[in-house]
Scaffold this motif. Structure first.
Motif, PDB file in Angstrom:
ATOM      1  N   VAL A   1       0.927  -1.249   0.009  1.00 32.22           N
ATOM      2  CA  VAL A   1      -0.045  -0.049   0.100  1.00 32.22           C
ATOM      3  C   VAL A   1       0.874   1.302   0.000  1.00 32.22           C
ATOM      4  N   LEU A   2       0.554   1.977  -0.864  1.00 27.67           N
ATOM      5  CA  LEU A   2       1.490   3.281  -1.135  1.00 27.67           C
ATOM      6  C   LEU A   2       0.739   4.437  -0.409  1.00 27.67           C
ATOM      7  N   VAL A   3       1.168   4.953   0.737  1.00 29.15           N
ATOM      8  CA  VAL A   3       0.693   6.032   1.332  1.00 29.15           C
ATOM      9  C   VAL A   3       1.135   7.519   0.691  1.00 29.15           C
ATOM     10  N   VAL A   4       0.240   8.443   0.045  1.00 29.31           N
ATOM     11  CA  VAL A   4       0.848   9.806  -0.321  1.00 29.31           C
ATOM     12  C   VAL A   4       0.245  10.824   0.570  1.00 29.31           C
TER      13      VAL A   4
ATOM     14  N   GLU B   1       0.304   2.689  11.310  1.00 36.32           N
ATOM     15  CA  GLU B   1       0.030   1.948  12.549  1.00 36.32           C
ATOM     16  C   GLU B   1      -1.203   1.203  12.163  1.00 36.32           C
ATOM     17  N   ILE B   2      -2.231   1.374  11.301  1.00 35.14           N
ATOM     18  CA  ILE B   2      -3.250   0.498  11.106  1.00 35.14           C
ATOM     19  C   ILE B   2      -2.974  -0.598  10.286  1.00 35.14           C
ATOM     20  N   LEU B   3      -1.898  -0.263   9.221  1.00 32.85           N
ATOM     21  CA  LEU B   3      -2.061  -1.336   8.084  1.00 32.85           C
ATOM     22  C   LEU B   3      -0.751  -2.079   8.118  1.00 32.85           C
ATOM     23  N   HIS B   4       0.509  -1.607   9.275  1.00 38.65           N
ATOM     24  CA  HIS B   4       1.726  -2.322   8.759  1.00 38.65           C
ATOM     25  C   HIS B   4       1.882  -3.841   9.151  1.00 38.65           C
TER      26      HIS B   4
ATOM     27  N   LEU C   1      -2.284  -1.005  -4.202  1.00 33.66           N
ATOM     28  CA  LEU C   1      -3.195   0.109  -3.911  1.00 33.66           C
ATOM     29  C   LEU C   1      -2.627   1.306  -3.334  1.00 33.66           C
ATOM     30  N   ILE C   2      -3.297   2.604  -3.636  1.00 29.27           N
ATOM     31  CA  ILE C   2      -2.816   3.902  -3.171  1.00 29.27           C
ATOM     32  C   ILE C   2      -3.882   4.489  -2.363  1.00 29.27           C
TER      33      ILE C   2
ATOM     34  N   VAL D   1     -12.424   1.234   9.750  1.00 28.31           N
ATOM     35  CA  VAL D   1     -12.840   1.904   8.368  1.00 28.31           C
ATOM     36  C   VAL D   1     -11.665   1.827   7.508  1.00 28.31           C
ATOM     37  N   VAL D   2     -10.493   2.234   7.749  1.00 28.42           N
ATOM     38  CA  VAL D   2      -9.399   2.261   6.888  1.00 28.42           C
ATOM     39  C   VAL D   2      -8.982   0.674   6.462  1.00 28.42           C
ATOM     40  N   ALA D   3      -8.973  -0.216   7.553  1.00 27.76           N
ATOM     41  CA  ALA D   3      -8.665  -1.607   7.381  1.00 27.76           C
ATOM     42  C   ALA D   3      -9.538  -2.144   6.107  1.00 27.76           C
ATOM     43  N   ALA D   4     -11.080  -1.786   6.528  1.00 30.13           N
ATOM     44  CA  ALA D   4     -12.156  -2.557   5.862  1.00 30.13           C
ATOM     45  C   ALA D   4     -11.961  -2.131   4.490  1.00 30.13           C
ATOM     46  N   ARG D   5     -11.860  -0.836   3.984  1.00 32.20           N
ATOM     47  CA  ARG D   5     -11.918  -0.189   2.913  1.00 32.20           C
ATOM     48  C   ARG D   5     -10.626  -0.542   2.011  1.00 32.20           C
ATOM     49  N   VAL D   6      -9.484  -0.737   2.666  1.00 37.76           N
ATOM     50  CA  VAL D   6      -8.233  -1.132   2.125  1.00 37.76           C
ATOM     51  C   VAL D   6      -8.330  -2.872   1.590  1.00 37.76           C
TER      52      VAL D   6
END
Length: 375
Positions: free
Chosen positions: A10-13, A25-28, A54-55, A116-121
């Motif tokens: 996952v790329l976070v911009v 912290e949510i995704l690592h 995913l971005i 929400v972040v985890a579910a959407r990703v």
């Protein structure tokens, strides 16, 4: 916990360190997280190999904003299929609409909810995997259809038999990659030749397979080539009981230049068109029995008509039946030209008459065969 080698990227911009820290912290634990703090760097990382799966893209950033970044990503074939989810504190409908217009698949609103972040990703990564799998399956189907098309084209005559004084041309335009139209020849001697045009009901692979069966069945009729009624009977016997839900229409004609005649029989097929040079007009020739492959006891009759020097005989399938009157009128006016010119000009004329653009696929399979007795 997912093994490191199996983790999606996952790329976070985002230009805000606090946002980056929260998302990381949510995704690592479940994903490989890569970071870009501006749009240009985000595009660079997205374009590199291996690219992200995913971005997560912030909308409001200095320099290049999220909408501009997303627009550039979707314009590049290397990155256009990467799903983009916008990170935003904006809640206006117009803002969200603009995001979807430039290619985003979703929005996550600030302040972030970990669930929400985890579910959407997770959802959009799963959707991407599903799309990739479907694309692989579609490509496999396309490859199989291309192979089937090549096989089907191989059952059609590679060349037209040469009979002195007889000019023959055939045109075959399938509606799809594979089709149910078929034509073939039985060359008897230097004066006589048999011509078959047939049309399997339906379209696609089933019709194409039946057309392949018809190829074998027709070749077996060589001993009956002088008798069109017997050819129809033989084809019907060979096809009956071999398939369900389909049938075959066909027209077979024996052209005898020495006797200057055509002997013809049909099986539920559209009539032949004959342009007679001396009369200067075209007429329909019809002698039909029941269509092939459905009635084991069907019987067929043949009819004879003169075929003089300068005459032209036209076979076709029902792809042009609705334009029959137009084809007959065209043949009356242009039937004295070479067979190749006649078929090409007639198809172009019918396409124009029906309002179909050049190169546009027909609404049905089209086969056209012309035989011109040269003067």
């Amino acid at each position: 916990m997912t093994a490191e080698a199996e983790k999606k990227t996952v790329l976070v911009v985002d230009d805000a360190p606090a946002n980056i820290r929260i998302v990381n912290e949510i995704l690592h634990n479940s994903y490989k997280v890569r970071i870009a703090t501006n749009g240009a760097k985000g595009i660079e990382l997205a374009s590199g190999a291996p690219g992200p799966d995913l971005i997560l893209l912030d909308v409001v950033m200095p320099g290049m904003n999220g909408y501009e970044v997303c627009t550039k990503l979707k314009a590049d074939p290397a990155t256009r299929d990467i799903p983009v989810i916008f990170l935003t504190g904006q809640t206006e409908t117009t803002d969200e609409t603009r995001g979807f217009e430039v290619g985003a698949v979703d929005y996550i609103h600030k302040p972030f909810s970990p669930a929400v972040v985890a579910a959407r990703v997770h959802t959009h990564l799963a959707l991407r995997e599903t799309r990739a799998l479907l694309e692989q399956q579609l490509q496999a189907i396309r490859d199989e259809m291309e192979t089937a098309r090549k096989i089907q084209m191989s059952i059609l005559p590679s060349e037209v038999p040469q009979i002195a004084g007889l000019d023959i041309a055939a045109r075959y335009i399938p509606m799809t990659a594979v089709a149910g139209d078929f034509y073939d020849f039985l060359a008897i001697d230097e004066h006589r030749i048999g011509l078959l045009v047939a049309d399997v009901s339906g379209h696609g692979m089933p019709a194409a397979l039946i057309a392949s069966m018809l190829k074998v069945a027709f070749a077996a009729q060589v001993d009956e080539a002088n008798d069109p009624a017997a050819v129809m009977t033989g084809l019907n016997s060979a096809l009956c009981g071999k398939f369900q839900g389909h049938y075959v229409t066909a027209a077979y004609a024996l052209l005898d230049l020495e006797k200057r005649m055509v002997r013809y029989a049909g099986a539920g097929h559209p009539p032949l068109l004959l342009r007679e040079q001396q009369r200067g007009g075209a007429r329909r020739v019809l002698e039909n029995g029941l269509f092939l492959g459905f009635f084991p006891g069907a019987t067929y009759k043949a009819t004879e008509t003169r075929f003089e020097a300068g005459d032209t005989l036209l076979f076709y399938t029902d792809g042009i039946t609705e334009m029959m009157n137009e084809a007959e009128e065209f043949l009356e006016q242009h039937g004295d030209c070479a067979a190749t010119d006649l078929t090409d000009r007639l198809l172009a004329h019918l396409a124009s008459w029906s309002g179909r653009a050049a190169g546009e696929d027909p609404d049905d399979d089209v086969t056209l065969l012309a035989a011109h007795y040269a003067l």
